[in-house]
Enzyme design. Structure first.
Site, PDB file in Angstrom:
ATOM      1  N   LYS A  36       0.995  -1.259   0.008  1.00 47.09           N
ATOM      2  CA  LYS A  36       0.090  -0.049  -0.015  1.00 47.09           C
ATOM      3  C   LYS A  36       0.765   1.274  -0.051  1.00 47.09           C
ATOM      4  CE  LYS A  36      -2.397   2.926   3.480  1.00 47.09           C
ATOM      5  NZ  LYS A  36      -1.185   3.433   4.125  1.00 47.09           N
ATOM      6  N   CYS A 134      -4.806   8.787   7.842  1.00 45.95           N
ATOM      7  CA  CYS A 134      -5.288   8.465   9.497  1.00 45.95           C
ATOM      8  C   CYS A 134      -5.081   9.333  10.429  1.00 45.95           C
ATOM      9  CB  CYS A 134      -4.534   6.991   9.665  1.00 45.95           C
ATOM     10  SG  CYS A 134      -5.000   5.513   8.907  1.00 45.95           S
ATOM     11  N   ASP A 325       3.764   1.126  11.839  1.00 47.86           N
ATOM     12  CA  ASP A 325       3.045   0.604  11.333  1.00 47.86           C
ATOM     13  C   ASP A 325       2.720  -0.993  11.832  1.00 47.86           C
ATOM     14  OD1 ASP A 325       1.804   2.610   9.391  1.00 47.86           O
ATOM     15  OD2 ASP A 325       3.956   2.346   8.745  1.00 47.86           O
ATOM     16  N   VAL A 347       7.376   7.580  16.089  1.00 49.25           N
ATOM     17  CA  VAL A 347       7.209   8.054  14.629  1.00 49.25           C
ATOM     18  C   VAL A 347       6.103   9.183  14.634  1.00 49.25           C
ATOM     19  CG1 VAL A 347       6.710   7.656  12.298  1.00 49.25           C
ATOM     20  CG2 VAL A 347       8.436   6.257  13.709  1.00 49.25           C
TER      21      VAL A 347
HETATM   22  N1  EPU Z   1       6.433  14.855   9.240  1.00 51.25           N
HETATM   23  C1  EPU Z   1       6.418  16.379   9.616  1.00 51.25           C
HETATM   24  N2  EPU Z   1       6.189  17.413   8.280  1.00 51.25           N
HETATM   25  C2  EPU Z   1       6.294  16.721   7.119  1.00 51.25           C
HETATM   26  C3  EPU Z   1       6.112  15.424   7.056  1.00 51.25           C
HETATM   27  C4  EPU Z   1       6.025  14.445   7.971  1.00 51.25           C
HETATM   28  O1  EPU Z   1       6.694  16.959  10.576  1.00 51.25           O
HETATM   29  O2  EPU Z   1       5.915  17.660   6.273  1.00 51.25           O
HETATM   30  C5  EPU Z   1       6.335  14.018  10.518  1.00 51.25           C
HETATM   31  C6  EPU Z   1       5.103  13.383  10.786  1.00 51.25           C
HETATM   32  O3  EPU Z   1       4.011  14.148  11.268  1.00 51.25           O
HETATM   33  C7  EPU Z   1       5.522  12.086  11.335  1.00 51.25           C
HETATM   34  C8  EPU Z   1       6.819  11.870  10.686  1.00 51.25           C
HETATM   35  O4  EPU Z   1       7.163  12.898  10.160  1.00 51.25           O
HETATM   36  O5  EPU Z   1       5.671  12.219  12.728  1.00 51.25           O
HETATM   37  C9  EPU Z   1       6.857  10.822  10.079  1.00 51.25           C
HETATM   38  O6  EPU Z   1       6.062  10.981   8.767  1.00 51.25           O
HETATM   39  P1  EPU Z   1       6.141  10.623   7.467  1.00 51.25           P
HETATM   40  O7  EPU Z   1       6.340  11.535   6.343  1.00 51.25           O
HETATM   41  O8  EPU Z   1       7.559   9.539   7.151  1.00 51.25           O
HETATM   42  O9  EPU Z   1       4.970   9.693   6.904  1.00 51.25           O
HETATM   43  P2  EPU Z   1       4.237   9.570   5.929  1.00 51.25           P
HETATM   44  O10 EPU Z   1       4.933   9.773   4.445  1.00 51.25           O
HETATM   45  O11 EPU Z   1       3.002  10.374   5.701  1.00 51.25           O
HETATM   46  C10 EPU Z   1       4.212   7.024   5.397  1.00 51.25           C
HETATM   47  C11 EPU Z   1       3.072   6.147   5.254  1.00 51.25           C
HETATM   48  C12 EPU Z   1       2.550   5.614   6.562  1.00 51.25           C
HETATM   49  C13 EPU Z   1       3.716   5.283   7.486  1.00 51.25           C
HETATM   50  C14 EPU Z   1       4.815   6.351   7.680  1.00 51.25           C
HETATM   51  C15 EPU Z   1       6.120   6.018   8.288  1.00 51.25           C
HETATM   52  C16 EPU Z   1       2.155   6.401   3.124  1.00 51.25           C
HETATM   53  C17 EPU Z   1       1.052   6.683   2.530  1.00 51.25           C
HETATM   54  N3  EPU Z   1       2.199   6.414   4.614  1.00 51.25           N
HETATM   55  O12 EPU Z   1       3.473   8.231   5.644  1.00 51.25           O
HETATM   56  O13 EPU Z   1       1.697   4.804   6.579  1.00 51.25           O
HETATM   57  O14 EPU Z   1       3.378   5.182   9.074  1.00 51.25           O
HETATM   58  O15 EPU Z   1       5.230   6.630   5.953  1.00 51.25           O
HETATM   59  O16 EPU Z   1       6.496   4.747   7.660  1.00 51.25           O
HETATM   60  O17 EPU Z   1       3.286   5.909   2.684  1.00 51.25           O
HETATM   61  C18 EPU Z   1      -0.083   3.484   7.342  1.00 51.25           C
HETATM   62  O18 EPU Z   1       0.091   2.764   6.345  1.00 51.25           O
HETATM   63  O19 EPU Z   1      -1.228   3.059   8.172  1.00 51.25           O
HETATM   64  C19 EPU Z   1       0.539   4.574   7.380  1.00 51.25           C
HETATM   65  C20 EPU Z   1       0.002   5.536   8.448  1.00 51.25           C
END
Ligand code: EPU
Length: 452
Positions: A36, A134, A325, A347
């Site tokens: 996903k 989420c 996750d 995280v």
């Molecule tokens: N963060 C910031 N600013 C930003 C971006 C992120 O402060 O501009 C912070 C977030 O708030 C968080 C941390 O950095 O505390 C990590 O966020 P990240 O950007 O790595 O997460 P994401 O790209 O939004 C993806 C997955 C998540 C997974 C995380 C970590 C997708 C669509 N989502 O999210 O998946 O938990 O990476 O591996 O790829 C899930 O599958 O249930 C899910 C939430």
């Protein structure tokens, strides 16, 4: 290959409640397909090509539907053979969409933000709607916006959302240092830098297997990307990219979720498609808790070997650490371990909302704002309930519960399956965002479940 309607057949019916008669082990074989957290990004990458792309191992999940609709809206012709999991994406007629149209489609996903780089290259402009995903923390997008600014994009906040415009001479390579190895911001950088003029150096990058597979895709398209061992990624921009042909890596979160379900229900589940190299940290932890597994050529068998489970001290982290996750599904098994387990979530600041339902079912779990059990993290002294202490074993009993988010929801499902008696689980359609055909998989594993 036939073009099919949106993959409603794969999703749980909205508004239905799942009745679960728990207390019996899950056993049997199920399969997982593409990840996903990779497939939608590879779909977005197709926007950068000048010829069609073919993506295989595509799962029928709602995040894939959302991105397919978003791509259609931007003129990409998407043909999806749902049974075979093969998708053809033809970006020959990429076109702009209005904020209202984008807003209407993107509500339940965070992927739309990754359209920015490709659309800035193709059309000179992009628009970021109100993002879904989420509710597990604030989930800001400051890293994304700062990254896009560094490439030269003009970022303007309007009443409808955020409008981005490319400078007259196009986007230019740059130096980016992420304050935290964000998965999304790393992907944003990759999808933008591959066609920006000159070299981009990204330090503090996330290096999750899903990101490595996105790099595989971009390299197949003609990009030049190197990855160093110190979280530095270097991208040399190129003028033109072509389509790709690629098989998505398997979903290691789904595989681990079924593994945790096998453990919590004292069951035995073979997950066809589970890929050991991407799950090493999970497998180590699974073994420490007292779970057993056999790695086979075509998947991994997860089972409860009998006896009692052991408590652990666990910290979630970016790759190669223990994924955030994986945490929620495993916590259900920890309620059955013999002693005190500690889980420190580093995280997301707000990923323990799901324990309220577990407590209602008999679990003994306390959450704390302190960094319990391991080194202080960036949430220290910020008043976020991001550590949990789980005292087991406690018998679980059925209850009426509501799914809070994707992974928390799956953990509710596991708890209902492990609990004695009947549970009613509401809001179950959230699980279709990331778990393909979960109802038929549950039935295959002999779960006593039905929609009521
Ligand atoms: N963060 C910031 N600013 C930003 C971006 C992120 O402060 O501009 C912070 C977030 O708030 C968080 C941390 O950095 O505390 C990590 O966020 P990240 O950007 O790595 O997460 P994401 O790209 O939004 C993806 C997955 C998540 C997974 C995380 C970590 C997708 C669509 N989502 O999210 O998946 O938990 O990476 O591996 O790829 C899930 O599958 O249930 C899910 C939430």
């Amino acid at each position: 290959m036939q073009k099919t309607d949106t993959a409603l057949s794969s999703t749980a019916p909205s508004g239905k409640v799942l009745r679960v008669e728990g207390g019996s082990p899950l056993y049997g074989t199920i399969s997982v397909r593409g990840a996903k957290n990779f497939v939608p990004k590879a779909m977005v990458a197709s926007l950068l090509g000048h010829s069609p792309s073919q993506l295989r191992n595509v799962p029928l999940i709602r995040d894939v539907d959302v991105v397919r609709d978003m791509l259609n809206l931007h003129g990409v012709d998407v043909i999806f053979d749902e049974e075979e999991g093969v998708m053809i994406l033809d970006p020959s007629h990429v076109d702009a969409a209005t904020p209202t149209e984008i807003d209407a489609l993107s509500g339940s996903s965070r992927i739309p933000i990754l359209f920015c780089g490709p659309l800035l290259h193709r059309l000179g402009e992009a628009f970021i709607p109100e993002l879904g995903g989420c509710v597990i923390g604030d989930r800001p997008i400051d890293f994304h916006l700062e990254t896009l600014r560094r490439f030269g994009a003009e970022v303007e906040k309007t009443s409808e959302g955020i409008r981005l415009t490319a400078p007259a001479g196009g986007l230019k390579g740059t130096q980016i240092n992420l304050p935290y190895p964000s998965v999304g911001a790393t992907e944003q950088t990759l999808l933008t830098a591959v066609m920006a003029q000159g070299i981009t150096t990204l330090t503090g990058a996330a290096i999750e297997p899903e990101i490595m597979d996105l790099i595989n895709v971009l390299q197949k398209m003609g990009a030049i990307i190197s990855v160093d061992t110190d979280r530095t990624i270097r991208i040399e921009g190129v003028e033109r990219l072509e389509g790709y042909s690629h098989t998505a890596l398997p979903d290691r979160i789904e595989a681990a979720s079924w593994g945790s379900a096998a453990l919590a229900t004292r069951g035995d589940v073979f997950v066809r498609g589970a890929h050991q190299p991407d799950m090493i940290t999970f497998l180590n932890t699974f073994r420490k808790v007292g779970g057993a597994f056999d790695v086979e050529e075509d998947g991994i068998r997860f089972y409860h070997p009998g006896g009692s489970l052991k408590p652990i001290v666990l910290e979630t982290n970016v790759h190669p650490g223990f994924m955030t996750d994986w945490q929620q599904p495993l916590v259900v098994a920890l309620t059955q371990a013999d002693g005190l387990s500690i889980v420190h979530e580093t995280v997301y600041e707000n990923r323990f909302g799901f324990v309220t339902a577990l407590r209602k079912m008999g679990a003994n779990i306390q959450v704390y704002t302190e960094c319990v059990g391991s080194a202080p993290c960036r949430f220290q002294a910020k008043n976020f309930h991001h550590s949990a202490v789980i005292s087991g074993p406690t018998p679980l009993h059925g209850a009426d519960i509501t799914v809070p988010d994707l992974r928390g929801g799956f953990s509710h499902l596991i708890a209902a399956l492990a609990a004695e008696g009947v549970s009613h689980v509401s809001g179950i359609d959230v699980i279709s965002r990331g778990y393909e055909h979960f109802m038929s998989k549950l039935l295959k594993l002999h779960a006593k479940v039905e929609y009521v």
